[in-house]
Design a protein around this motif. Structure first.
Motif, short mmCIF file in Angstrom:
data_model
loop_
_atom_site.label_atom_id
_atom_site.label_comp_id
_atom_site.label_asym_id
_atom_site.label_seq_id
_atom_site.Cartn_x
_atom_site.Cartn_y
_atom_site.Cartn_z
N THR A 14 45.43 38.33 30.93
CA THR A 14 44.68 39.54 31.27
C THR A 14 44.21 40.19 29.98
O THR A 14 45.00 40.36 29.04
N ARG A 15 42.92 40.54 29.92
CA ARG A 15 42.37 41.19 28.73
C ARG A 15 42.41 42.70 28.91
O ARG A 15 41.91 43.23 29.91
N ALA A 60 49.30 36.55 32.35
CA ALA A 60 49.38 37.05 33.72
C ALA A 60 50.45 36.28 34.49
O ALA A 60 50.76 35.14 34.17
N LEU A 110 50.23 45.05 33.93
CA LEU A 110 50.50 43.89 34.79
C LEU A 110 51.23 44.26 36.07
O LEU A 110 51.52 43.39 36.89
N ALA A 148 41.79 47.03 32.09
CA ALA A 148 42.32 45.68 32.29
C ALA A 148 41.27 44.81 32.96
O ALA A 148 40.63 45.21 33.93
N GLU A 149 41.09 43.61 32.41
CA GLU A 149 40.14 42.64 32.96
C GLU A 149 40.89 41.34 33.25
O GLU A 149 41.40 40.70 32.33
N THR A 150 40.97 40.99 34.51
CA THR A 150 41.69 39.78 34.90
C THR A 150 40.93 38.55 34.43
O THR A 150 39.71 38.44 34.63
#
Length: 407
Positions: free
Chosen positions: A30-31, A44, A147, A193-195
């Protein structure tokens, strides 16, 4: 080894990976992106599972020092930083350290100095493990909080509502909002957060729901259990075909299965070692410091090497029932007392040392549960390093150096 696997190994070893402007997160991560497009990357959970899955199998997770107290302090930080319950908890807003401590006092009903010291110690442990970020007198939710699965937010909201508000009207000289405004922006502030791309779908997609769940459960067990787990408890460890898929899942994160008779755990792939070494090409700031290494070496000498030489330990064991007393560490090291205590704390937190008690007096320190995770090659390397440290001028040490220098 693929760069993504090495990135996962580094993240497990050292915490969130720093990312440059616009740099993508490796697969399976995750970013966490800042306003300037720099960020951090965190592994993740597979299929959204978390280590809490271990409770279903009655498998104890890796122990946390003063776990109850640490959980309460994390809950207090969540209370102070998650001010708008209509949005996701992370990243939240920064809160003054004193507000967190006052809220903790209200939660446990104590105001003595010992309580404060415990809370400060818990904040330090949470900061070191990236659950919170302490910066310039402020506390923020750390990157690991990003997370938390969406399904847990309702439970977290109820937890926050149940924590009492502190009574600070007569004690506060400067308003909390003014403290936050005057401080520099905390690291991680304003992040999103970017998955990332799914990592295991091609491996798990061919299995039905039950077997997929069995693979994920075994993965979480070998990666996050405190001790090697029984093969009989997990179908993905018993079945050779499922175990092969499990090994492939681990390989994508720079990990391998490690067997202890009928028990299994996971460890770093030996191919990761060069980059995770203190002088490796990408290892700056990633390894233990000199003090930590010196203290760990002393414990291994007194708790493993000496008992092994006396025939009290088998050759392949790195766990020991023979603790090294703190007095012995003080006597045989030139590390100042303050640095010694700090090194012991770091090593305990990393699972490399365990403190044991003996009757009414402190028993000392023994190697921690992380030594279960050594591969056979890593065990051999550690044995050689111990020989070089304990007897650098012995014929055996000369043989080790000669073998290493041979083409």
């Amino acid at each position: 080894m693929k760069p993504s696997a090495l990135a996962h190994a580094r993240a497990r070893s050292c915490g969130p990976l720093p990312l440059g402007p616009g740099a993508p997160a490796p697969a399976g991560m995750t970013r966490l992106t800042r306003a300037d497009s720099t960020g951090q990357a965190l592994p993740a959970w597979p299929d959204g599972a978390t280590p809490s899955l271990l409770e279903e199998y009655q498998v104890p997770p890796v122990a946390v020092e003063r776990s109850g107290e640490t959980r309460r302090v994390l809950a207090t930080v969540l209370k102070c930083c998650w001010t708008d319950l209509s949005v996701d908890p992370w990243p939240g807003v920064p809160a003054p350290v004193e507000l967190v401590l006052d809220t903790y006092r209200a939660l446990i009903g104590r105001t003595d100095d010992l309580m404060r010291n415990w809370a400060v110690g818990a904040l330090r442990r949470l900061h070191d493990s990236a659950w919170v970020a302490v910066h310039d007198g402020l506390v923020s939710l750390g990157p690991r909080c990003a997370l938390w699965p969406v399904e847990s937010h309702a439970q977290l909201q109820e937890l926050v509502r149940r924590i009492p508000e502190p009574d600070r009207a007569e004690l506060t000289v400067v308003a909390d909002a003014d403290i936050v405004a005057a401080a520099e922006p905390a690291p991680g502030g304003g992040m999103r957060a970017e998955t990332g791309a799914a990592e295991f779908d091609d491996l798990l997609g061919g299995y039905d729901e039950r077997r997929r769940a069995e693979l994920v459960a075994a993965y979480m067990a070998v990666e996050h259990a405190a001790e090697p787990v029984q093969e009989a408890r997990f179908a993905a460890l018993r079945d050779p075909a499922l175990r092969h898929t499990l090994a492939e899942m681990l390989a994508r994160r720079g990990r391998v299965l490690v067997q202890h008779r009928e028990r299994w755990t996971s460890g770093y792939d030996d191919g990761c070692a060069p980059a995770l070494e203190p002088h490796g090409p990408a290892a700056e700031g990633w390894a233990l410091g000199v003090s930590e290494r010196a203290v760990l070496t002393l414990v291994l000498v007194h708790s493993v090497a000496i008992p092994r030489a006396e025939g009290l330990l088998p050759e392949d064991s790195w766990l020991s029932p023979h603790p090294t007393p703190v007095e012995e560490l003080r006597r045989h090291t030139q590390v100042p007392i303050g640095e010694l205590e700090s090194a012991l704390r770091v090593l305990r937190h990393a699972g490399l040392l365990t403190q044991v008690k003996a009757g009414e007096e402190a028993g000392g320190y023994v190697p921690g549960p992380q030594f279960h995770r050594l591969t056979p090659a890593a065990r051999r390397r550690l044995q050689e390093e111990l020989i070089l440290a304990a007897g650098p001028h012995t014929p055996l040490a000369a043989a080790v150096r000669a073998r290493r220098s041979a083409p």
